[in-house]
Design an enzyme around this catalytic site. Structure first.
Site, PDB file in Angstrom:
ATOM      1  CD  GLN A 117       5.324  -7.202   7.568  1.00 21.58           C
ATOM      2  OE1 GLN A 117       5.862  -7.793   8.479  1.00 21.58           O
ATOM      3  NE2 GLN A 117       4.005  -7.122   7.478  1.00 21.58           N
ATOM      4  CG  ASP A 145      -4.356  -0.947  10.376  1.00 19.20           C
ATOM      5  OD1 ASP A 145      -3.438  -1.623  10.883  1.00 19.20           O
ATOM      6  OD2 ASP A 145      -5.551  -1.290  10.405  1.00 19.20           O
ATOM      7  CG  ASN A 157       3.092 -10.649   4.443  1.00 19.59           C
ATOM      8  OD1 ASN A 157       2.874  -9.933   5.415  1.00 19.59           O
ATOM      9  ND2 ASN A 157       2.132 -11.182   3.718  1.00 19.59           N
ATOM     10  CG  ASP A 200      -5.853  -0.317   5.526  1.00 24.63           C
ATOM     11  OD1 ASP A 200      -5.438  -0.057   6.678  1.00 24.63           O
ATOM     12  OD2 ASP A 200      -6.660  -1.231   5.288  1.00 24.63           O
ATOM     13  CG  ASP A 243      -6.180  -5.831  17.453  1.00 28.81           C
ATOM     14  OD1 ASP A 243      -6.626  -6.977  17.671  1.00 28.81           O
ATOM     15  OD2 ASP A 243      -6.591  -5.127  16.506  1.00 28.81           O
ATOM     16  NE  ARG A 266      -4.112  -1.853   2.119  1.00 28.63           N
ATOM     17  CZ  ARG A 266      -5.223  -1.690   1.418  1.00 28.63           C
ATOM     18  NH1 ARG A 266      -5.401  -0.565   0.735  1.00 28.63           N
ATOM     19  NH2 ARG A 266      -6.155  -2.608   1.379  1.00 28.63           N
ATOM     20  CG  HIS A 288      -9.378   1.038   8.849  1.00 21.45           C
ATOM     21  ND1 HIS A 288     -10.077  -0.077   8.458  1.00 21.45           N
ATOM     22  CD2 HIS A 288      -8.073   0.632   8.956  1.00 21.45           C
ATOM     23  CE1 HIS A 288      -9.255  -1.102   8.340  1.00 21.45           C
ATOM     24  NE2 HIS A 288      -8.038  -0.701   8.636  1.00 21.45           N
TER      25      HIS A 288
END
Length: 662
Positions: A237, A293, A266, A295, A405, A208, A429
């Site tokens: 990654q 994150d 990854n 994204d 998390d 991304r 998000h």
């Protein structure tokens, strides 16, 4: 490999003297010129005004209730000059009782050392400032106000003691014949913040690059944010490298040597976040570690607010940012999350409303948002962890994705560190409404990691967990999701193998998952339903299929028929020609269970799966699931002991170093 974008020796080291403004808790901020119209509702409320039911507000009467008078929603009354300045035209009323500019007093009352907060505004022109607060049930109370003529510096001390159960503060700006300019403003403590503002931001990424560059740019563009950032650590990654993306060089230059790119295989989200914490604790002088994150769309002031909340916290704690929807940007996706300790599932916190659109129902018209919401954990789309907490708890578990998390939040809570998911601290998000990752390749991680987390933090008796899992097995099979069942089989197999396999399989499990899923029809998505013959039945034949069951008795009766249908031999004619094309939103078990085949669109609408009923596979997979769950039940005490004994190694720097150095 660790690569620094620029010379690390030039990196400024934040200290207490570099604070943007002593005691600043949150700035008044305004939407960007490029923000969609509905996003304005997150910053200002231009469509309604707070007014007393019978007479004007009386200064000095903090208990006088008010009622809400609605105006025409969608009307723009505020002229935005910059991100921190705006003009209220003559004859207007604008409320800053909105998501990003209201002050969530209940959270500061519960978790911080503060007993009062100061509203400070710099104003020019003519008009009036009116200050309000709410109770935990959303009841509005007028606090006080001041008349503005010329340049005016407002500094109003506001008591935090009435907010034990929740409630907000906010202010309105009102004009008559002349306009009023808000030069700048914010909510302040009555003292400088303890400790240092020195945050390391960590953002693992997998293919991304454009999104990452946008976030790096947002961090670097705001001097106030940049002044508090010690480092930005980006474990890359993917195969599409961030350093090759358009705009990277400019974004990196703005960060002034803070950026560190770490190339690694990854290892999933947990491997990326573990690398962030590994580097932050080992090679920076940060006081806070902020996970984000890759994204997301960042509201940069959320960084400042999270750091301020952490510094003023009564005890060290995790500070979570809430999630706004990237697809519908005025929508609050979740207010907070908890973990059911019996079935061991995460869910929305009680008495909250997911996917709440603040453009349609603003903060002042949403009473449920005024009660303080307590949580078990905060997802790592944005979560700040104090350095002292990270040093005590260790690194994330090697889970690849899912539950890392939630497990960390439960681990923190078990050691006396709480988590607060704070309104006004947020990122945008991708909403979960457009995906169902419980049945795609991620199903493996949902199942395995849920059991790992339950072994570490769950009940002595796993009955509720096992019953829920068996129900999900049956649902997968009635939906012809045979690949998801195969991944559940793998997940329980690996859970039963014990904690010793978590590190060794971390870099290798994903290819195995993808290969297994590709063995089944539902694991091989097509681009379109036009790639197979036209379905025999269409929406006009919907009445041929059952409606949802109305009660438990009806559901059990329908379930019995569905299971019986799956034990019959399918009609061979339906093997190549689907009976029906089923939209994702209608792909319920009580619909698909009565079909021999169907094309089912994916939740994001980008493709379909052609599913075919398989009687033998149904019987084999449900039998296998029952056998595995009985084995888990039999060995549960042993598994709990082994996972709990292994946790220190699984979360240690030494354990992760073996992966990173490999």
């Amino acid at each position: 490999m660790t690569e620094l974008a620029t010379d690390p020796t030039t990196r400024p080291v934040p200290d207490e003297s570099a604070d943007n403004a002593p005691g600043l808790l949150q700035r008044v901020i305004l939407p960007r010129p490029t923000d969609p119209t509905r996003v304005r509702a997150l910053y200002v409320d231009e469509g309604s005004g707070v007014r007393l039911a019978t007479e004007p507000p009386q200064p000095g009467d903090p208990t006088q209730p008010v009622s809400l008078t609605l105006g025409h929603r969608g009307q723009r009354r505020l002229r935005v000059v910059s991100r921190t300045s705006a003009v209220v035209p003559a004859g207007s009323e604008v409320s800053f009782g909105a998501y990003f500019n209201g002050f969530a007093a209940g959270y500061w009352r519960r978790w911080s050392i503060l007993t009062e907060v100061h509203l400070r505004l710099t104003l020019e022109g003519a008009g009036r400032v009116e200050v309000y607060r709410t109770k935990a049930d959303g009841t509005h109370i007028y606090v006080g106000g001041e008349v503005v003529e010329g340049r005016h510096e407002l500094d109003m001390a506001l008591d935090l003691r009435p907010f034990e159960d929740g409630g907000w503060y906010w202010f309105d700006l009102v004009t008559d014949e002349a306009e009023l300019t808000l030069v700048e403003g914010g909510w302040f403590a009555d003292r400088p913040a303890p400790g240092r503002a020195a945050v390391t931001i960590g953002m693992p990424t997998f293919n991304r690059p454009a999104d990452c560059v946008a976030t790096l740019t947002a961090i670097g563009e705001d001097p106030a944010v940049l002044a508090e950032v010690t480092a930005v650590i980006l474990p890359d990654q993917g195969t599409q490298k961030v350093r090759d993306a358009d705009g990277f060089e400019t974004a990196a230059a703005r960060l002034g040597g803070r950026l560190r790119i770490v190339d690694q295989p990854n290892l999933g989200g947990s491997g990326g976040y573990a690398r962030v914490m590994y580097e932050a604790l080992g090679s920076t002088d940060c006081e806070q570690i902020l996970f984000m994150d890759d994204d997301i769309l960042l509201e940069p002031d959320s960084v400042l607010r999270a750091v301020a909340f952490s510094r003023f916290a009564r005890n060290p704690m995790l500070v979570g940012g809430q999630m706004l929807s990237l697809q519908a940007r005025s929508q609050l996706s979740t207010m907070g999350e908890v973990v059911d300790r019996n079935a061991f599932l995460w869910r929305n916190a009680p008495k909250t409303e997911p996917h709440h659109d603040l453009a349609d129902r603003p903060l002042r018209q949403s009473p449920w948002m005024h009660a303080r919401v307590d949580v078990d954990y905060n997802a790592w789309w944005m979560c700040l962890i104090p350095r002292s907490v990270a040093e005590d708890l260790g690194l994330p578990l090697p889970l690849f994705i899912k539950w890392d998390d939630a497990e960390y939040g439960l681990r923190a809570r078990s050691r006396g560190y709480r988590t607060a998911t704070v309104p006004g601290i947020a990122i945008w998000h991708m909403s979960f409404l457009e995906k169902d990752d419980t049945s795609d390749w991620q199903a493996y991680f949902h199942y395995r990691n849920r059991f790992v987390a339950a072994a570490l933090h769950g009940p002595v008796n796993p009955r509720a967990l096992l019953v829920d899992t068996f129900k999900r097995s049956l649902r997968h099979l009635l939906l012809m999701e045979y690949s998801a069942m195969a991944l559940q089989d793998m997940a329980l197999r690996d859970f039963l193998a014990g904690p010793e396999v978590l590190f060794p399989t971390l870099p290798t499990v994903l290819p195995e998952i993808r290969a297994k899923r590709a063995e089944f029809d539902d694991g091989r998505p097509l681009d379109s339903a036009t790639q197979v013959p036209l379905a025999e039945l269409d929406e006009l034949a919907a009445q041929m299929f059952p409606n949802p069951p109305r009660d438990l008795k009806g559901a059990l009766k329908m379930l019995g028929r569905a299971v019986a249908a799956n034990l019959r031999t399918p009609n061979p004619a339906h093997h190549d020609v689907p009976q029906r094309n089923v939209p994702s939103r209608k792909a319920h078990w009580y619909v698909l269970a009565h079909l021999d085949s169907a094309t089912v669109s994916t939740p994001d609408g980008r493709g379909v799966t052609f599913r075919r009923r398989d009687r033998a596979l149904f019987a084999a997979q449900i039998t296998r699931s029952a056998r595995q769950l009985r084995e888990v039940a039999r060995r549960w005490p042993e598994l709990q002991r082994r996972y709990r004994e292994a946790q220190p190694t699984l979360t240690s720097r030494e354990g992760w170093a073996q992966i990173f150095e490999r």
